[in-house]
Design an enzyme around this catalytic site. Structure first.
Site, PDB file in Angstrom:
ATOM      1  N   ASN A  62      78.121  54.750  37.618  1.00 40.29           N
ATOM      2  CA  ASN A  62      77.046  55.239  36.754  1.00 40.29           C
ATOM      3  C   ASN A  62      76.750  54.108  35.775  1.00 40.29           C
ATOM      4  OD1 ASN A  62      75.351  56.501  34.995  1.00 40.29           O
ATOM      5  ND2 ASN A  62      76.660  58.274  34.623  1.00 40.29           N
ATOM      6  N   LYS A  82      80.231  53.244  34.084  1.00 37.91           N
ATOM      7  CA  LYS A  82      81.323  54.189  34.343  1.00 37.91           C
ATOM      8  C   LYS A  82      81.611  54.134  35.831  1.00 37.91           C
ATOM      9  CE  LYS A  82      80.170  57.828  31.183  1.00 37.91           C
ATOM     10  NZ  LYS A  82      79.417  59.051  31.196  1.00 37.91           N
ATOM     11  N   ARG A 127      74.716  56.623  40.754  1.00 38.20           N
ATOM     12  CA  ARG A 127      73.914  57.655  40.091  1.00 38.20           C
ATOM     13  C   ARG A 127      72.580  57.013  39.694  1.00 38.20           C
ATOM     14  NH1 ARG A 127      73.684  59.643  34.061  1.00 38.20           N
ATOM     15  NH2 ARG A 127      72.432  61.481  34.400  1.00 38.20           N
ATOM     16  N   HIS A 179      74.162  73.819  32.398  1.00 36.70           N
ATOM     17  CA  HIS A 179      74.875  72.562  32.129  1.00 36.70           C
ATOM     18  C   HIS A 179      74.669  72.260  30.653  1.00 36.70           C
ATOM     19  CE1 HIS A 179      76.137  68.300  33.054  1.00 36.70           C
ATOM     20  NE2 HIS A 179      75.501  68.139  31.890  1.00 36.70           N
ATOM     21  N   GLY A 227      75.925  70.049  27.960  1.00 37.80           N
ATOM     22  CA  GLY A 227      76.654  68.875  27.492  1.00 37.80           C
ATOM     23  C   GLY A 227      75.927  68.352  26.272  1.00 37.80           C
ATOM     24  N   ASN A 228      76.019  67.056  26.057  1.00 41.27           N
ATOM     25  CA  ASN A 228      75.233  66.472  24.983  1.00 41.27           C
ATOM     26  C   ASN A 228      73.755  66.678  25.282  1.00 41.27           C
ATOM     27  OD1 ASN A 228      75.119  65.303  22.567  1.00 41.27           O
ATOM     28  ND2 ASN A 228      75.742  63.273  23.250  1.00 41.27           N
ATOM     29  N   GLY A 229      73.366  66.378  26.519  1.00 42.61           N
ATOM     30  CA  GLY A 229      72.085  66.859  27.042  1.00 42.61           C
ATOM     31  C   GLY A 229      72.356  68.209  27.676  1.00 42.61           C
ATOM     32  N   ARG A 236      68.360  66.380  20.885  1.00 42.61           N
ATOM     33  CA  ARG A 236      66.988  66.595  21.373  1.00 42.61           C
ATOM     34  C   ARG A 236      66.506  67.994  20.996  1.00 42.61           C
ATOM     35  NH1 ARG A 236      68.389  65.059  27.316  1.00 42.61           N
ATOM     36  NH2 ARG A 236      69.457  63.133  26.809  1.00 42.61           N
TER      37      ARG A 236
END
Ligand code: AMP
Length: 400
Positions: A7, A14, A94, A211, A213-215, A244
């Protein structure tokens, strides 16, 4: 066979290395601060006793040096996980945006590279870095097949009524302005896990996946296929996120420009980097916001109420869109770790057949964790996501 999953971000790479014969993770790591001062690699090797962590502070002026560092760590005497980089049969990348062109994972050739490049205007922050990772991996792991797994691909099954915006047709037909959706690899991974837990084929399983997560995004998954999702042309709309805004009246942008004199760049930063939990509570991390709320901070309380209320609204919307739902799935950092967010998001939904069991909800998630009450018509599952494993599996599938 060994598959390396990469990624590649603007200043980080990553990676995870999987052995497809044993289905095991061999090592994982992160090269960070690429192109910046203080770059370093954190490399974690899985062994029988647990995880061995190696941290090297070493210059990585570009992605090529960063990935070469990874390649050398994989074979370094004393900590080697493979003998020769040539053992890596494939590298799974990714890639954030595959547009309408890619509804599946693909083996990368020059044409695929061209299309990923053409899609840069749709994902200006991500696709260039993803592409750089591909170009560098092609040079360093020249013997390996390079495979692209797109975040948007899973959502390409959405019907036009869900993916079109009510804008003049030209904007869609000539410029591709439509809902693409993101986090597809995660929504697909947890969908497969949920179907397996339910004991049904994915093609007969209907789910709402969250989902968080942070996003954060949710997906309506009918018979294993995404039919709607909360993110859109970009990852900005839908749920409230760490920084966001999620959904908002687009005319606010005109107001900010015309009345507050903000530039488009400032508005972009405001909506993507300074809003969401950070904007309302002053912190983007749910743990910090909960702590503040427990200390009596009313803005933190409001932020969490807003966060959960959005999720609840989309649960209702997707139940209307889907018909009978087998399970509601929570995943990613917040979804897997915050019983409070799960409880707030599901409260008051008994009339829709969604009832949490408080005790089960407060347990720690590992593998698939059911948290619904006995009388809940819809199963509620906490499923740790594993996007890298899904990329590895899809990479293997793409090689046939
Ligand atoms: P991700 O993008 O999936 O890595 O998720 C990151 C986010 O998960 C963080 O910003 C936190 O808000 C959230 N998170 C992680 N651990 C916890 C926890 N124990 N409780 C609540 N939220 C958490």
């Amino acid at each position: 066979m060994k598959i390396l999953v990469i990624n590649s971000g603007s200043s980080s790479i990553k990676y995870k290395l999987f052995d497809t014969e044993t289905h095991e993770l061999m090592c994982a790591g992160l090269v960070e601060r690429i192109g910046l001062a203080g770059s370093r690699v954190k490399h974690e090797i899985q062994d029988d006793g647990g995880v061995q962590t190696i941290v090297r502070e070493t210059p990585a002026p570009n992605h090529e040096t960063g990935l070469r560092l990874v390649a050398s760590l994989l074979v370094e005497p004393g900590i080697a996980v493979i003998e020769d980089p040539a053992e890596i049969a494939a590298v799974g990348h990714r890639v954030v945006h595959g547009g309408e062109r890619f509804s599946q994972t693909v083996v990368i050739d020059d044409e695929v590279i061209d299309v990923i490049r053409q899609l840069i205007p749709y994902a200006p922050l991500h696709n260039p870095a993803n592409l750089e990772g591909i170009l560098v991996a092609r040079r360093i792991f020249a013997q390996a097949a390079q495979v692209a797994v797109f975040d948007t691909a899973f959502h390409q099954t959405m019907p036009a009524r869900a993916y079109r915006y009510a804008l003049p047709n030209d904007l869609y037909e000539k410029h591709g302005v439509r809902v693409y959706g993101f986090h597809g690899t995660s929504h697909l991974y947890v969908s497969k896990e949920a179907a397996a837990w339910l004991g049904k084929p994915l093609a007969e399983t209907t789910l709402i996946t969250a989902h968080l997560g942070n996003g954060a995004s949710m997906a309506a998954v009918k018979n294993g296929r995404s039919v709607d999702t909360t993110m859109g042309f970009t990852p900005l709309p839908g749920l409230m996120m760490g920084t966001r805004s999620g959904d908002l009246d687009p005319a606010i942008i005109f107001y900010l420009a015309n009345n507050l004199g903000m530039s488009l760049a400032e508005i972009d930063k405001l909506l993507n980097k300074q809003s969401g939990l950070l904007g309302v509570a002053g912190n983007s991390d749910v743990r910090d916001v909960v702590e503040k709320m427990e200390a009596g901070d009313e803005n933190a309380r409001l932020a969490l109420e807003m966060y959960a209320y959005r999720i609840k609204k989309y649960i209702g919307a997707y139940m209307a869109a889907l018909g009978p739902v087998d399970a509601l799935v929570f995943t990613a950092g917040v979804g897997e770790n915050s019983p409070l967010v799960r409880q707030m998001s599901c409260s008051g939904l008994a009339h829709l057949g969604v009832v949490l069991d408080e005790k089960k909800n407060n347990a720690r998630a590992k593998d698939v964790m059911p948290i619904h009450a006995e009388n809940s018509r819809v199963k509620i599952l906490v499923i740790p996501t594993n996007e890298e494993l899904e990329i590895a599996r899809q990479t293997l599938d793409a090689l046939g």
